[in-house]
Design a protein around this motif. Structure first.
Motif, PDB file in Angstrom:
ATOM      1  N   GLY A  92      21.373  10.179   4.282  1.00  0.00           N
ATOM      2  CA  GLY A  92      22.873  10.457   4.126  1.00  0.00           C
ATOM      3  C   GLY A  92      23.069  10.904   2.596  1.00  0.00           C
ATOM      4  O   GLY A  92      24.129  11.337   2.251  1.00  0.00           O
ATOM      5  N   LYS A  93      22.046  11.027   1.749  1.00  0.00           N
ATOM      6  CA  LYS A  93      21.964  11.289   0.065  1.00  0.00           C
ATOM      7  C   LYS A  93      21.359  12.560   0.061  1.00  0.00           C
ATOM      8  O   LYS A  93      20.306  12.768   0.493  1.00  0.00           O
ATOM      9  N   GLU A  94      21.779  13.304  -1.052  1.00  0.00           N
ATOM     10  CA  GLU A  94      21.171  14.437  -1.235  1.00  0.00           C
ATOM     11  C   GLU A  94      20.409  14.362  -2.715  1.00  0.00           C
ATOM     12  O   GLU A  94      20.877  13.591  -3.541  1.00  0.00           O
ATOM     13  N   PHE A  95      19.476  14.834  -2.614  1.00  0.00           N
ATOM     14  CA  PHE A  95      18.400  14.812  -3.909  1.00  0.00           C
ATOM     15  C   PHE A  95      18.085  16.100  -4.325  1.00  0.00           C
ATOM     16  O   PHE A  95      17.674  17.208  -3.290  1.00  0.00           O
ATOM     17  N   PRO A  96      17.785  16.576  -5.620  1.00  0.00           N
ATOM     18  CA  PRO A  96      17.627  17.766  -5.937  1.00  0.00           C
ATOM     19  C   PRO A  96      15.796  18.105  -5.759  1.00  0.00           C
ATOM     20  O   PRO A  96      15.066  17.235  -5.772  1.00  0.00           O
ATOM     21  N   ALA A  97      15.716  19.317  -5.984  1.00  0.00           N
ATOM     22  CA  ALA A  97      14.210  19.956  -6.006  1.00  0.00           C
ATOM     23  C   ALA A  97      13.501  19.059  -7.242  1.00  0.00           C
ATOM     24  O   ALA A  97      14.295  18.754  -8.355  1.00  0.00           O
ATOM     25  N   GLY A  98      12.210  18.646  -7.185  1.00  0.00           N
ATOM     26  CA  GLY A  98      11.756  18.058  -8.124  1.00  0.00           C
ATOM     27  C   GLY A  98      11.704  16.481  -8.220  1.00  0.00           C
ATOM     28  O   GLY A  98      11.213  15.661  -8.839  1.00  0.00           O
ATOM     29  N   THR A  99      12.398  15.878  -7.075  1.00  0.00           N
ATOM     30  CA  THR A  99      12.600  14.729  -6.831  1.00  0.00           C
ATOM     31  C   THR A  99      11.266  13.872  -6.385  1.00  0.00           C
ATOM     32  O   THR A  99      10.442  14.288  -5.570  1.00  0.00           O
ATOM     33  N   TRP A 100      10.769  12.916  -7.016  1.00  0.00           N
ATOM     34  CA  TRP A 100       9.419  12.137  -6.435  1.00  0.00           C
ATOM     35  C   TRP A 100       9.617  11.042  -5.579  1.00  0.00           C
ATOM     36  O   TRP A 100      10.609  10.108  -5.935  1.00  0.00           O
ATOM     37  N   PHE A 101       9.173  11.169  -4.307  1.00  0.00           N
ATOM     38  CA  PHE A 101       9.435  10.337  -3.519  1.00  0.00           C
ATOM     39  C   PHE A 101       8.310   9.538  -3.264  1.00  0.00           C
ATOM     40  O   PHE A 101       7.208   9.848  -3.250  1.00  0.00           O
ATOM     41  N   MET A 102       8.220   8.146  -2.603  1.00  0.00           N
ATOM     42  CA  MET A 102       7.076   7.306  -2.259  1.00  0.00           C
ATOM     43  C   MET A 102       7.596   6.682  -1.069  1.00  0.00           C
ATOM     44  O   MET A 102       8.747   5.970  -1.044  1.00  0.00           O
ATOM     45  N   THR A 128       0.809  -1.245  -0.136  1.00  0.00           N
ATOM     46  CA  THR A 128       0.056  -0.082   0.008  1.00  0.00           C
ATOM     47  C   THR A 128       0.980   1.375   0.161  1.00  0.00           C
ATOM     48  O   THR A 128       1.720   1.417   0.797  1.00  0.00           O
ATOM     49  N   ILE A 129       0.386   2.177  -0.913  1.00  0.00           N
ATOM     50  CA  ILE A 129       1.215   3.509  -0.987  1.00  0.00           C
ATOM     51  C   ILE A 129       0.824   4.234   0.222  1.00  0.00           C
ATOM     52  O   ILE A 129      -0.499   4.496   0.282  1.00  0.00           O
ATOM     53  N   VAL A 130       1.800   4.809   1.080  1.00  0.00           N
ATOM     54  CA  VAL A 130       1.220   5.395   2.334  1.00  0.00           C
ATOM     55  C   VAL A 130       1.746   6.951   2.111  1.00  0.00           C
ATOM     56  O   VAL A 130       1.315   7.845   2.847  1.00  0.00           O
ATOM     57  N   GLU A 131       2.957   7.256   1.152  1.00  0.00           N
ATOM     58  CA  GLU A 131       3.300   8.730   1.086  1.00  0.00           C
ATOM     59  C   GLU A 131       3.759   8.705  -0.471  1.00  0.00           C
ATOM     60  O   GLU A 131       4.180   7.678  -0.887  1.00  0.00           O
ATOM     61  N   ASN A 132       3.558   9.774  -0.752  1.00  0.00           N
ATOM     62  CA  ASN A 132       3.772  10.084  -2.221  1.00  0.00           C
ATOM     63  C   ASN A 132       4.015  11.580  -2.349  1.00  0.00           C
ATOM     64  O   ASN A 132       3.043  12.380  -2.191  1.00  0.00           O
ATOM     65  N   PHE A 133       5.324  12.253  -2.873  1.00  0.00           N
ATOM     66  CA  PHE A 133       5.442  13.615  -3.020  1.00  0.00           C
ATOM     67  C   PHE A 133       6.670  14.055  -4.090  1.00  0.00           C
ATOM     68  O   PHE A 133       7.384  12.987  -4.061  1.00  0.00           O
ATOM     69  N   ILE A 134       6.521  14.992  -4.444  1.00  0.00           N
ATOM     70  CA  ILE A 134       7.584  15.783  -4.886  1.00  0.00           C
ATOM     71  C   ILE A 134       8.334  16.915  -4.202  1.00  0.00           C
ATOM     72  O   ILE A 134       7.590  17.882  -3.653  1.00  0.00           O
ATOM     73  N   SER A 135       9.560  16.680  -4.067  1.00  0.00           N
ATOM     74  CA  SER A 135      10.273  17.864  -3.295  1.00  0.00           C
ATOM     75  C   SER A 135      10.112  19.135  -3.847  1.00  0.00           C
ATOM     76  O   SER A 135      10.485  19.289  -5.153  1.00  0.00           O
ATOM     77  N   LYS A 136       9.881  20.015  -3.073  1.00  0.00           N
ATOM     78  CA  LYS A 136      10.016  21.732  -3.433  1.00  0.00           C
ATOM     79  C   LYS A 136      11.305  22.140  -3.607  1.00  0.00           C
ATOM     80  O   LYS A 136      11.400  23.046  -4.275  1.00  0.00           O
ATOM     81  N   SER A 137      12.265  21.508  -2.592  1.00  0.00           N
ATOM     82  CA  SER A 137      13.645  22.040  -2.699  1.00  0.00           C
ATOM     83  C   SER A 137      14.579  20.627  -2.510  1.00  0.00           C
ATOM     84  O   SER A 137      14.110  19.773  -2.432  1.00  0.00           O
ATOM     85  N   ALA A 138      15.751  21.190  -2.674  1.00  0.00           N
ATOM     86  CA  ALA A 138      16.956  19.816  -2.365  1.00  0.00           C
ATOM     87  C   ALA A 138      16.461  19.417  -0.986  1.00  0.00           C
ATOM     88  O   ALA A 138      16.331  20.123   0.097  1.00  0.00           O
TER      89      ALA A 138
END
Length: 135
Positions: free
Chosen positions: A90-100, A75-85
């Protein structure tokens, strides 16, 4: 750059409010300008369109692009696109990354995640491919 398919958070087995045992996993689905395992990539706008389409039309998980899984399996319980880095695990992700984030209930999937056979999310879909890779 972090590979877009790797799980960055994985819980120990736990029980939900209904007593069902599950594993929680959290990972990026797509990372802007990050070349994936098929040597493809997407920019932040394309990722936003794909995430919105997913929420509007699908909201379900598949298994290796072959079968749709029931919500009793995952079941998907979280789903979002980051607005900022952002930084996760311990890993960096740029703005616009889609997380689930998902709760995984099916024993077979839990075993495959824990053994490393399943390592993260992969999207299926279609679109226009452009030969030039990001710089």
């Amino acid at each position: 750059m972090h590979q877009s398919h790797e799980i960055i958070e994985k819980s120990a087995l736990q029980k939900d409010s209904q007593g069902r045992e599950h594993l929680y996993v959290f990972a990026p689905v797509l990372v802007p300008q990050c070349v994936d395992l098929q040597n493809q990539w997407a920019n932040a706008e394309t990722i936003k369109e794909a995430a919105h389409c997913f929420m509007e039309k699908f909201q379900e998980s598949g298994y290796r692009h072959k079968a749709i899984l029931s919500k009793s399996a995952i079941t998907i319980v979280e789903n979002f696109i980051s607005k900022s880095a952002m930084s996760f695990g311990g890993k960096e992700f740029p703005a616009g990354t889609w997380f689930m984030g998902c709760k995984v209930f099916a024993k077979e999937l839990i075993d495959q995640i824990q053994s490393g056979q399943l390592k993260g999310f992969s999207i299926g879909g279609n679109g226009d491919l452009h030969p030039k890779l990001p710089q």
